[in-house]
Every structure is written in C-alpha cells, then in structure tokens.
Write a protein that holds these residues in place. Structure first.
Motif, PDB file in Angstrom:
ATOM      1  N   ARG A  18      98.253  19.614  19.022  1.00 29.98           N
ATOM      2  CA  ARG A  18      97.085  18.797  19.339  1.00 29.98           C
ATOM      3  C   ARG A  18      97.315  18.054  20.639  1.00 29.98           C
ATOM      4  O   ARG A  18      98.420  17.637  20.941  1.00 29.98           O
ATOM      5  N   ILE A  21      96.175  13.261  20.543  1.00 29.65           N
ATOM      6  CA  ILE A  21      96.961  12.208  19.911  1.00 29.65           C
ATOM      7  C   ILE A  21      98.218  11.934  20.713  1.00 29.65           C
ATOM      8  O   ILE A  21      98.658  12.756  21.509  1.00 29.65           O
ATOM      9  N   ARG A  23     102.005  11.921  20.928  1.00 29.61           N
ATOM     10  CA  ARG A  23     103.000  12.758  20.269  1.00 29.61           C
ATOM     11  C   ARG A  23     104.303  12.006  20.036  1.00 29.61           C
ATOM     12  O   ARG A  23     105.294  12.212  20.718  1.00 29.61           O
ATOM     13  N   LYS A  27     104.759  11.744  14.461  1.00 33.62           N
ATOM     14  CA  LYS A  27     103.517  12.512  14.495  1.00 33.62           C
ATOM     15  C   LYS A  27     103.805  14.001  14.670  1.00 33.62           C
ATOM     16  O   LYS A  27     103.155  14.839  14.052  1.00 33.62           O
ATOM     17  N   ILE A  30     104.784  15.389  11.302  1.00 35.38           N
ATOM     18  CA  ILE A  30     103.639  15.479  10.387  1.00 35.38           C
ATOM     19  C   ILE A  30     102.700  16.597  10.821  1.00 35.38           C
ATOM     20  O   ILE A  30     102.220  17.371   9.988  1.00 35.38           O
ATOM     21  N   GLU A  31     102.460  16.700  12.111  1.00 37.18           N
ATOM     22  CA  GLU A  31     101.588  17.770  12.612  1.00 37.18           C
ATOM     23  C   GLU A  31     102.164  19.146  12.292  1.00 37.18           C
ATOM     24  O   GLU A  31     101.418  20.068  11.981  1.00 37.18           O
ATOM     25  N   PHE A  34     101.119  20.494   8.997  1.00 38.42           N
ATOM     26  CA  PHE A  34      99.749  20.983   8.902  1.00 38.42           C
ATOM     27  C   PHE A  34      99.522  22.286   9.668  1.00 38.42           C
ATOM     28  O   PHE A  34      98.384  22.677   9.916  1.00 38.42           O
ATOM     29  N   GLU A  75      99.552   7.761   9.660  1.00 40.76           N
ATOM     30  CA  GLU A  75      99.788   9.010  10.396  1.00 40.76           C
ATOM     31  C   GLU A  75      99.499  10.229   9.522  1.00 40.76           C
ATOM     32  O   GLU A  75      98.877  11.197   9.970  1.00 40.76           O
ATOM     33  N   GLU A  78      95.691  10.408   8.991  1.00 42.49           N
ATOM     34  CA  GLU A  78      94.992  10.821  10.213  1.00 42.49           C
ATOM     35  C   GLU A  78      95.138  12.327  10.413  1.00 42.49           C
ATOM     36  O   GLU A  78      94.165  13.012  10.734  1.00 42.49           O
ATOM     37  N   SER A  79      96.332  12.840  10.229  1.00 47.98           N
ATOM     38  CA  SER A  79      96.547  14.287  10.391  1.00 47.98           C
ATOM     39  C   SER A  79      95.795  15.066   9.328  1.00 47.98           C
ATOM     40  O   SER A  79      95.164  16.089   9.625  1.00 47.98           O
ATOM     41  N   TYR A  82      92.090  15.133  10.219  1.00 44.90           N
ATOM     42  CA  TYR A  82      91.820  16.047  11.328  1.00 44.90           C
ATOM     43  C   TYR A  82      91.882  17.504  10.872  1.00 44.90           C
ATOM     44  O   TYR A  82      90.960  18.286  11.107  1.00 44.90           O
ATOM     45  N   HIS A  83      92.955  17.867  10.213  1.00 47.62           N
ATOM     46  CA  HIS A  83      93.160  19.271   9.854  1.00 47.62           C
ATOM     47  C   HIS A  83      92.272  19.729   8.710  1.00 47.62           C
ATOM     48  O   HIS A  83      91.975  20.923   8.610  1.00 47.62           O
TER      49      HIS A  83
END
Length: 157
Positions: A18, A21, A23, A27, A30-31, A34, A75, A78-79, A82-83
């Motif tokens: 992404r 956001i 980084r 994050k 966590i990203e 996903f 966090e 939020e992820s 988004y996902h």
C-alpha cells in the motif's frame, strides 16, 4: 542473515504494498498478513496470523503499555477495514469472518481494562478518535466491518 519472520514479511510485501499509509515496521508486518495469498474460506489464515497480535494487546495492557495496545488495535483494525473492501473479503465467508473474532477479542480486553479504570485518559481519547474514523469507512458503513466496532458501540453507545 534475515530471520524467518522477516523473510516471510518481505515475501508478503512483494504482492502489492500500500502507498496510502505510513510504512512503520508494525504496519508492514500487519499488511503482510493481509496478503491476497492468505485469503481463504472465512479468511481463517488471516485470523490465525493475527492471533499473536491479540496476545500482544493483552500482554501490553497487563504490563501497563497502553500506548502499544491501542496502536496495535488501531493498526490491525485499519488494515482489516482497508482490505475487507479492497480485496473483497466479503466474498470469502457466509456467516463467519474469522479475522473479526480476533478483533473482537482485542476489543473486549481493552474494554475490560477501561471498565476497571486502568486506562489513561490520553490513550482512551486516541482510541475513541481512531475508532470514530473507522466508523466512517466504506467497510463499516456498507458492510459493518470490522464488526468489533459494534462491541465498542454497545459499550460507549
């Protein structure tokens, strides 16, 4: 030599990181969870990979690291928000969206600490502000995700 965890994270970040956001290392971790490769029925793999964060929130609160607990929860939420829309998670479950059960557990632990009066006002306000922003996302307004926001609403509503 990078650890196994870092190799895993780097591999997952190669999918399509992404750009909307900041980084931070947290994050990025966590990203990576996903990643589209982790989407399966009920998003069970994502839930399993989020489980250590549930434990981390609990241990952070127990040790008095409220800032850390709130940061992790926000966090993750939020992820997830988004996902859920971007990767169309709503197509992968009927009755049970497994990542949200992990989120509900995190939310319930935080609420328990708030009820017991063990929560600094500054962190409570940061939590309220962060959750308020999430309530105005497409994921929540159109799909009710993260469903754990309903737990918050019942507590503060």
């Amino acid at each position: 030599m990078p650890s196994e965890k870092m190799r895993y994270i780097r591999q997952r970040m190669e999918d399509k990181p992404r750009t909307d956001i900041e980084r931070t290392p947290l994050k990025a971790e966590i990203e990576a969870i996903f990643s589209k490769r982790n989407i399966d029925e009920d998003c069970d793999t994502i839930a399993s990979l989020l489980s250590p964060y549930r434990k981390l929130v609990n241990s952070s609160l127990s040790q008095g690291y409220y800032t850390n607990a709130v940061t992790i929860l926000l966090e993750v939420f939020e992820s997830l928000t988004y996902h859920f829309v971007e990767d169309e998670h709503y197509n992968y479950f009927d009755d049970m969206y497994s990542p949200d059960y992990v989120c509900q557990d995190m939310m319930e632990v935080i609420i328990c600490f708030i009820k017991n009066g063990n929560f600094p006002n500054a962190e409570l306000q940061r939590l309220k502000d962060g959750l308020e922003k999430l309530k105005h996302t497409e994921a929540y307004e159109d799909y009710g995700s993260p469903f754990a926001l309903d737990v918050w609403e019942k507590f503060f509503g």
